[in-house]
Design an enzyme around this catalytic site. Structure first.
Site, short mmCIF file in Angstrom:
data_model
loop_
_atom_site.label_atom_id
_atom_site.label_comp_id
_atom_site.label_asym_id
_atom_site.label_seq_id
_atom_site.Cartn_x
_atom_site.Cartn_y
_atom_site.Cartn_z
N ILE A 105 0.74 -1.17 0.08
CA ILE A 105 -0.16 -0.13 0.30
C ILE A 105 0.79 1.25 -0.04
O ILE A 105 0.62 2.26 -0.62
CB ILE A 105 -0.79 -0.09 1.33
CG1 ILE A 105 -1.76 -1.24 1.50
CG2 ILE A 105 -2.03 1.11 1.03
CD1 ILE A 105 -2.86 -1.60 0.50
N GLY A 106 2.06 1.21 0.92
CA GLY A 106 2.94 2.38 0.94
C GLY A 106 2.40 3.61 1.61
O GLY A 106 2.66 4.52 1.68
N LEU A 107 1.65 3.13 2.94
CA LEU A 107 1.20 4.26 3.74
C LEU A 107 0.56 5.11 3.23
O LEU A 107 0.70 6.86 3.71
CB LEU A 107 2.43 4.66 4.80
CG LEU A 107 2.96 3.56 5.83
CD1 LEU A 107 4.20 4.19 6.29
CD2 LEU A 107 2.01 3.06 6.73
N CYS A 166 7.68 -0.23 8.36
CA CYS A 166 6.89 -0.56 7.19
C CYS A 166 7.70 -0.89 6.26
O CYS A 166 8.86 0.00 5.69
CB CYS A 166 6.20 0.80 6.80
SG CYS A 166 5.27 0.40 5.15
N ASN A 207 5.72 3.85 13.93
CA ASN A 207 5.96 2.72 12.96
C ASN A 207 7.38 2.91 12.16
O ASN A 207 7.57 3.77 11.60
CB ASN A 207 4.97 2.77 11.80
CG ASN A 207 5.07 1.52 10.73
OD1 ASN A 207 6.11 0.91 10.95
ND2 ASN A 207 4.48 1.89 9.68
N ASN A 250 5.51 -6.40 12.50
CA ASN A 250 5.18 -5.85 11.14
C ASN A 250 5.24 -6.81 10.41
O ASN A 250 5.60 -8.01 10.59
CB ASN A 250 5.87 -4.63 10.99
CG ASN A 250 5.04 -3.50 10.04
OD1 ASN A 250 4.30 -4.13 9.11
ND2 ASN A 250 5.17 -2.14 10.09
#
Lengths: 280, 326
Positions: free
Chosen positions: B76-78, B137, B134, B211
Site C-alpha cells: 500500500i505504501g502508507l 513499514c 512505525n 510488522n
C-alpha cells in the site's frame, strides 16, 4: 451486514461461466444495482484461499441473490465446486456504491461487455419498473458468452448484440454499436424537430466490462456529451474501505473501488493509469 | 461456559489501562469507522489507526494486494491524507461517534523530524490514548523500515518521539503529555531482541511486534515482478509461527509490555500470543476475513482465563508451564 448463505443453485451457463443463486434473506432486500457482496468461501476452516471474494449482484429474487461469475483463479475454482445446499460460505454486504438513477432520467443507455452485463442487471430492472425504456448494447466474445441474453429477449427490450466472432448480432467491437446508437438518436432528434435534444438523445449511460472497453466506450459517450458511469473490478482485501488495496486513479486522486466505487463517473477516472495498475 | 465475573480483563501498556488486551493492527482497520457497522468500537482494548504522516502520502502505484497461501502480500505504501486531514476527519469522527473507544494513533515519517512533528501536532488534540511509532513499514523508500533495522536508529527515533510526546507543543495538558509511546518493530532483522532492547533503553513504553515480513511474488506469464516496488509485506496466518517465536524471544529480552501480532486468525491464536509473553494482542489481516474477530477474541480470552483458573487476564501473560529438558 454479515450473513451465512446457502447455495440454492450453482450451474455452468457457458465455458467457465457460472450462474450462482445464494439464499441471503437479510442481505437481499438491501442490495441496490451495482453493489457487491464480499464472499468467504469457507468459514469453517481453510486459510487458502484466505481472502474474501468481491462478487457483483446481478439480480435479487425475494431472499435470493443471483450472481454471475467466471472461473478465473483459485477462489472461483473453489466456488464452482460448491454444491446445492452448501452452507459453508458467508457474505458481508451489500458493499460499495450503486448506479445512480437521477429523478429526471428519460432515455438511459446500458452497455455491457462480457460478464460486465451482470452488475447492470438490477439497474435494467429498476428502469423497467419505472416504465422507462432503456436501450441495451451487449457484447461478448461469442454468442455463448452473451449471458442473460434470453432474459433480455423475453422482455423484448430495445437491445442489440455484438460478438467478436460474429456468432450473434453485429460482428465487431461494441464501440461501433455505441456510435451507431448515438447517430440514430441524433438523427431522431433532428427529424422530430424537437428543440430539446434530450427528447431522444441518451441522457445517461451505464457501462461495465473489461477496462479497455470501458475506456473506449466512455470516450465515445463523453465526446457526445452523455453523462457516463462505469464500474471497476479490483482484487480486494477488506472490501469495506479500510486497507486501501483496491484503489482506482481518478482526477481527485486515488479512490477505493470497494467503498468510493465500484461505480464511478467516467469523466473522473484516469483510465490509462487504472488499466496499468491491474494484476492479471 | 459462562465467563466468571471474577476475571479482570484489563491490561496495562505503560500508564495506559486497556479494558481488555485485544487491539486492531494498524493499516487493517482504517480509522475504525469502516468497521463500525460490524462491531462496537468501544468494546476493543484499543483501536490502532492507519499510519499518519506529516504531509499526505499517495502510497504506491501498481498492484497493492496479492493473495498467497494462508496469507497476503501488500504494498500500500502508507497512503494517508496527512495529520491535519486525519485530525479534521478521522479523529473528529471517532470523537463524535465512538467517544468511549481507546484510540492509538500510528505515526509514520520519512525523517526523524517528521515523526516528531506529527506527534507534536497530535499532542494538541484530545481523544488519543497513545502513539504507535512505525519504524517497520517495508513499503516506503525513505524512513519506515530503515529506522527499524538498526539499533542506533531505532533508539534515536524512539528517544525523539518520547521527548516530543512528553513535551507536546508546550500547551498540552498533563494527561496528553503522559501518553505512552509504543514502538512497532520489524521482523526483517537478524536479531529482533537487540532492536527491542535498544528501544527499551531509549524510553519506549511498550513494543508492538511484528510488522509484515518482506516477501515478493512473480507473474510467470509476463515474467515480471508482481509489485512495482518489487518487495511487499507478508501477513496472515502464514506468518503466525514466526511472529509468535519473536514475541516469545523479545518477552525474554525486555521488561516493558509487548503488543503481539502477526497472523491472528482465531481466538486461540490470540491466547497463544498472551502465553508467549504479550500483554496485548492485535488482529490485523484477520479483520478482512471476519470483521468480528476482535470481539470473538475478547470473549474467548475471558472465558479461557476463567477455565484456566486465572482471576486476571494479566496473570496469563507469559504463563507457560516450564518444560523440563532432560
Amino acid at each position: 451486514m454479515y450473513e451465512p448463505v446457502e447455495v440454492v443453485s450453482n450451474e455452468a451457463v457457458a465455458a467457465d461461466v457460472y450462474r450462482l443463486r445464494l439464499r441471503a434473506p437479510q442481505t437481499a432486500p438491501l442490495v441496490r444495482g451495482g453493489q457487491f457482496v464480499h464472499l468467504r468461501l469457507n468459514r469453517h476452516a481453510a486459510h487458502t484461499p484466505l481472502l474474501r471474494r468481491p462478487l457483483s449482484v446481478c439480480q435479487v429474487y425475494g431472499d435470493e441473490l443471483l450472481i454471475m461469475y467466471a472461473v478465473v483463479g483459485t477462489g472461483t475454482e473453489v466456488l464452482a465446486g460448491k454444491a446445492v445446499g452448501d452452507t459453508s460460505m458467508d457474505i458481508i454486504g451489500p458493499l460499495g456504491s450503486c448506479w445512480p438513477i437521477e429523478e429526471d432520467v428519460r432515455t438511459p443507455l446500458i452497455v455491457g461487455g462480457g460478464l460486465g452485463i451482470a452488475p447492470l442487471g438490477m439497474l435494467a430492472h429498476a428502469f423497467r419498473d419505472r416504465g422507462i425504456n432503456v436501450k441495451i448494447i451487449q457484447a461478448a466474445q461469442t454468442a455463448e458468452r452473451l449471458i442473460v441474453r434470453e432474459a433480455h429477449e423475453r422482455v423484448k427490450r430495445d437491445i442489440v448484440f455484438a460478438t467478436d466472432d460474429g456468432t450473434c448480432g453485429y460482428h465487431g467491437i461494441v464501440t461501433d454499436l455505441v456510435r451507431e446508437a448515438l447517430a440514430e438518436r441524433a438523427e431522431g432528434a433532428e427529424r422530430t424537430g424537437d428543440t430539446a435534444e434530450a427528447a431522444t438523445m441518451f441522457d445517461v449511460a451505464y457501462v461495465c466490462g473489461p477496462e479497455p472497453m470501458q475506456k473506449a466506450v466512455s470516450e465515445v459517450l463523453l465526446q457526445a456529451g452523455v453523462r457516463t458511469y462505469v464500474s471497476f473490478e479490483r482484487r480486494m482485501a477488506c472490501g469495506v474501505g479500510a486497507c486501501l488495496g483496491c484503489t482506482v486513479p481518478t482526477i481527485d486522486g486515488l479512490k477505493r473501488a470497494c467503498a468510493d466505487g465500484p461505480v464511478f463517473a467516467a469523466e473522473e477516472v484516469c483510465f490509462d493509469d487504472a488499466i496499468a495498475s491491474r494484476v492479471h | 461456559m459462562t465467563p466468571s465475573p471474577a476475571v479482570s480483563t484489563s491490561v496495562h501498556l505503560g500508564s495506559l489501562t486497556l479494558k481488555n488486551p485485544v487491539m486492531t493492527a494498524s493499516g487493517t482497520f482504517g480509522s475504525g469507522k469502516q468497521y463500525a457497522d460490524f462491531i462496537d468500537l468501544s468494546a476493543l482494548g484499543a483501536l490502532v489507526t492507519k499510519g499518519v504522516s506529516l504531509e499526505p502520502w499517495s502510497g504506491n502505484s501498481g498492484v497493492r494486494v496479492y493473495e498467497t497461501p494462508s496469507g497476503m502480500l501488500n504494498s500500500i505504501g502508507l497512503q494517508n491524507p496527512g495529520v491535519e486531514a486525519f485530525i479534521a476527519d478521522d479523529l473528529a469522527w471517532l470523537r463524535e461517534h465512538a467517544p468511549d473507544a481507546t484510540v492509538i494513533v500510528n505515526v509514520s515519517g520519512h525523517t526523524r523530524d517528521e515523526y516528531v512533528q506529527v506527534i507534536e501536532r497530535l499532542a494538541q488534540e484530545d481523544g488519543i490514548a497513545a502513539y504507535e511509532v512505525n519504524i517497520s513499514c517495508p513499503n516506503v523508500d525513505r524512513g519506515g523500515l530503515a529506522f527499524g533495522t538498526d539499533p542506533d536508529s531505532a533508539a534515536a527515533i524512539t528517544r525523539a518521539c518520547k521527548e516530543a510526546a512528553a513535551r507536546g507543543d508546550g500547551a498540552s495538558t498533563a494527561a496528553r503529555a503522559k501518553r505512552p509511546v509504543i514502538v512497532k518493530l520489524s521482523p526483517n532483522v537478524t536479531d529482533i531482541a537487540e532492536i527491542a532492547r535498544a528501544c527499551e533503553d531509549a524510553g519506549a513504553d511498550a513494543l508492538a511486534l511484528i510488522n509484515t515480513i518482506l516477501g515478493t511474488a512473480i507473474n510467470i506469464q509476463k515474467r515480471t515482478m508482481v509489485f512495482e516496488r518489487t518487495v511487499a509485506g507478508l501477513s496472515g496466518p502464514a506468518i503466525k509461527p514466526v511472529a509468535l517465536r519473536m514475541v516469545w524471544q523479545v518477552a525474554r529480552a525486555v521488561s516493558i509490555p509487548l503488543v503481539g501480532m502477526g497472523g491472528i486468525a482465531t481466538p486461540d491464536d490470540a491466547i497463544e500470543f498472551l502465553l508467549a509473553g504479550a500483554t496485548a494482542v492485535a488482529v490485523g489481516t484477520g479483520n478482512f476475513i471476519d470483521p468480528t474477530l476482535t470481539v470473538r477474541c475478547i470473549e474467548r480470552i475471558e472465558e479461557y482465563a476463567a477455565e484456566q483458573g486465572f482471576s486476571a487476564v494479566e496473570d496469563m501473560i507469559g504463563a507457560l508451564e516450564r518444560r523440563d529438558i532432560p
